[in-house]
Design an enzyme around this catalytic site. Structure first.
Site, mmCIF file in Angstrom:
data_model
loop_
_atom_site.group_PDB
_atom_site.id
_atom_site.type_symbol
_atom_site.label_atom_id
_atom_site.label_comp_id
_atom_site.label_asym_id
_atom_site.label_seq_id
_atom_site.Cartn_x
_atom_site.Cartn_y
_atom_site.Cartn_z
ATOM 1 C CD GLU A 144 54.234 -13.829 85.039
ATOM 2 O OE1 GLU A 144 55.107 -13.175 85.617
ATOM 3 O OE2 GLU A 144 54.439 -14.936 84.517
ATOM 4 C CE LYS B 240 63.523 -14.932 81.756
ATOM 5 N NZ LYS B 240 62.483 -13.892 81.757
HETATM 6 N N1 PLP Z 1 57.487 -12.659 84.641
HETATM 7 C C1 PLP Z 1 57.917 -12.892 83.394
HETATM 8 C C2 PLP Z 1 56.998 -13.545 82.454
HETATM 9 C C3 PLP Z 1 59.213 -12.502 83.019
HETATM 10 O O1 PLP Z 1 59.650 -12.708 81.779
HETATM 11 C C4 PLP Z 1 60.041 -11.884 83.960
HETATM 12 C C5 PLP Z 1 61.412 -11.512 83.606
HETATM 13 O O2 PLP Z 1 62.356 -12.192 83.877
HETATM 14 C C6 PLP Z 1 59.560 -11.675 85.247
HETATM 15 C C7 PLP Z 1 58.268 -12.066 85.556
HETATM 16 C C8 PLP Z 1 60.400 -11.046 86.295
HETATM 17 O O3 PLP Z 1 61.357 -11.942 86.809
HETATM 18 P P1 PLP Z 1 62.728 -11.418 87.377
HETATM 19 O O4 PLP Z 1 62.415 -10.411 88.404
HETATM 20 O O5 PLP Z 1 63.382 -12.613 87.966
HETATM 21 O O6 PLP Z 1 63.479 -10.852 86.230
HETATM 22 C C1 COI Z 2 63.793 -9.937 82.091
HETATM 23 O O1 COI Z 2 63.250 -9.090 82.796
HETATM 24 O O2 COI Z 2 64.979 -10.242 82.217
HETATM 25 C C2 COI Z 2 63.052 -10.631 81.069
HETATM 26 O O3 COI Z 2 63.453 -11.677 80.687
HETATM 27 C C3 COI Z 2 61.849 -9.988 80.563
HETATM 28 C C4 COI Z 2 61.850 -9.751 79.124
HETATM 29 C C5 COI Z 2 62.813 -8.847 78.535
HETATM 30 C C6 COI Z 2 61.280 -10.797 78.298
#
Ligand code: PLP
Ligand code: COI
Length: 340
Positions: free
Chosen positions: A221, A185
């Site tokens: 994604e 991230k």
């Molecule tokens: N992919 C991206 C690029 C994201 O920013 C997020 C958000 O966090 C996700 C996937 C989903 O990840 P998570 O389910 O851990 O929030």
């Molecule tokens: C999340 O789902 O927490 C993310 O970081 C996605 C987004 C708001 C960039």
């Protein structure tokens, strides 16, 4: 508790000022004690590495009010671990898991009145982040770091909530490459996705669906969530070195197995779009968002007719959100109550 005077049932996914944030500094080789402050602004050196060379990473997780009025976070330790992974890849100082979890707990406690009421459909979004703050002009890792956590009450990421959205397959712009940092991230990944996302939104889509940067053959994604599809009672989700390992996705895969579905995490060829029965986005912000249709070149594939999500997407959403909000038992110990 005197709850904040907000229309919790109609909150946007946007920043709203809350009472406090938490700051922890890494200076002279050690993490400081956490500071809880109401100050929203930071004073940083203009040559801070984060501004010029992008040492900036973040996380996102949510806290929910349970039916008994206590507050719980969902899988916070997984976010702590993923932030360590992001830090290691960007040569930043990893935030110890316990420092991360302690700061998350403090920010929830200090903003208790902003946690949306149970069953309001809203949650407290928690945003931990870390930046390199040493003054440098040479391209090198920062020595000092700032780790912060703020929180803000949010509604659905996509305006209409659990209502199908339209995605556009993007072939021209890459968000991340196999040997890069797409599995972190890193703030820069989101900057890299803005151009494609803004263009797609102008054309009436909610988000972009990226293909793998090397061959443009496999689905990666979206800019803000993982992707899944359903076919023949099988939950299918892309495996790729350039996507974020979504905690929501891992949780939903577990729940899909519990529901008797098969689960496949593997490269997903873009041609398969024609054969899917349901599709959706997965993420902390997106939760599970059903996909109505995906446009790929001249073709449009429809997965949800008349704004109705498919039965498996709906069942997974109900199961996941029941655990997150404390409506259902938490068989895997994913939720952690925050002490008052
Ligand atoms: N992919 C991206 C690029 C994201 O920013 C997020 C958000 O966090 C996700 C996937 C989903 O990840 P998570 O389910 O851990 O929030
Ligand atoms: C999340 O789902 O927490 C993310 O970081 C996605 C987004 C708001 C960039």
């Amino acid at each position: 508790m005197d709850r904040a005077d907000l229309d919790f049932a109609h909150l946007p996914f946007a920043y709203h000022k809350t009472d406090a944030n938490v700051r922890v500094f890494f200076r002279e080789g050690a993490w400081s004690a956490p500071e809880v402050t109401s100050e929203e602004y930071l004073t940083l050196h203009m040559a801070s590495v984060c501004f010029h060379y992008g040492q900036a990473i973040f996380e996102g997780l949510k806290a929910y009010e349970r039916p008994d009025g206590r507050v719980q976070t969902f899988r916070a330790r997984e976010n702590a671990r993923r932030m360590r992974h992001s830090a290691e890849k960007l040569l930043m100082e990893p935030v110890p898991e316990e420092v991360f979890l302690d700061a998350v707990q403090r920010v929830v406690q200090a903003n208790r009145r902003f946690v949306p009421p149970h069953a309001s459909g809203a949650s407290l979004y928690i945003r931990p982040f870390e930046i390199g703050v040493s003054a440098e002009v040479g391209v090198k890792p920062s020595i000092d770091y700032l780790f912060m956590v703020f929180a803000t009450p949010v509604g659905p990421y996509y305006k209409a909530g659990f209502t199908p959205v339209r995605l556009l397959v993007q072939e021209e712009i890459d968000r991340a490459a196999p040997g890069g940092v797409g599995d972190t991230k890193a703030a820069g990944n989101y900057a890299a996705s803005l151009r494609a996302t803004v263009a797609a939104k102008k054309q009436g889509y909610s988000e972009v669906l990226y293909l793998d940067a090397r061959e443009k053959r496999y689905i990666d994604e979206s800019g803000s969530s993982n992707f899944f599809a359903v076919r023949d009672r099988t939950f299918i989700t892309p495996a790729s070195p350039s996507i974020l390992r979504s905690i929501t996705n891992a949780s939903v895969r577990r729940l899909a197995l519990d529901m008797g579905l098969s689960v496949e995490e593997r490269p997903v060829a873009v041609e398969e779009l024609a054969s899917f029965e349901e599709a959706g986005a997965l993420g902390t912000a997106a939760i599970i968002t059903p996909v109505e249709a995906i446009t790929y070149g001249e073709q449009e594939f429809v997965y949800a007719k008349d704004g109705q999500a498919g039965p498996i997407t709906t069942a997974l959403y109900e199961r996941l959100t029941a655990i997150q909000t404390g409506e259902a038992e938490d068989p895997y110990g994913w939720c952690e109550v925050v002490p008052d």
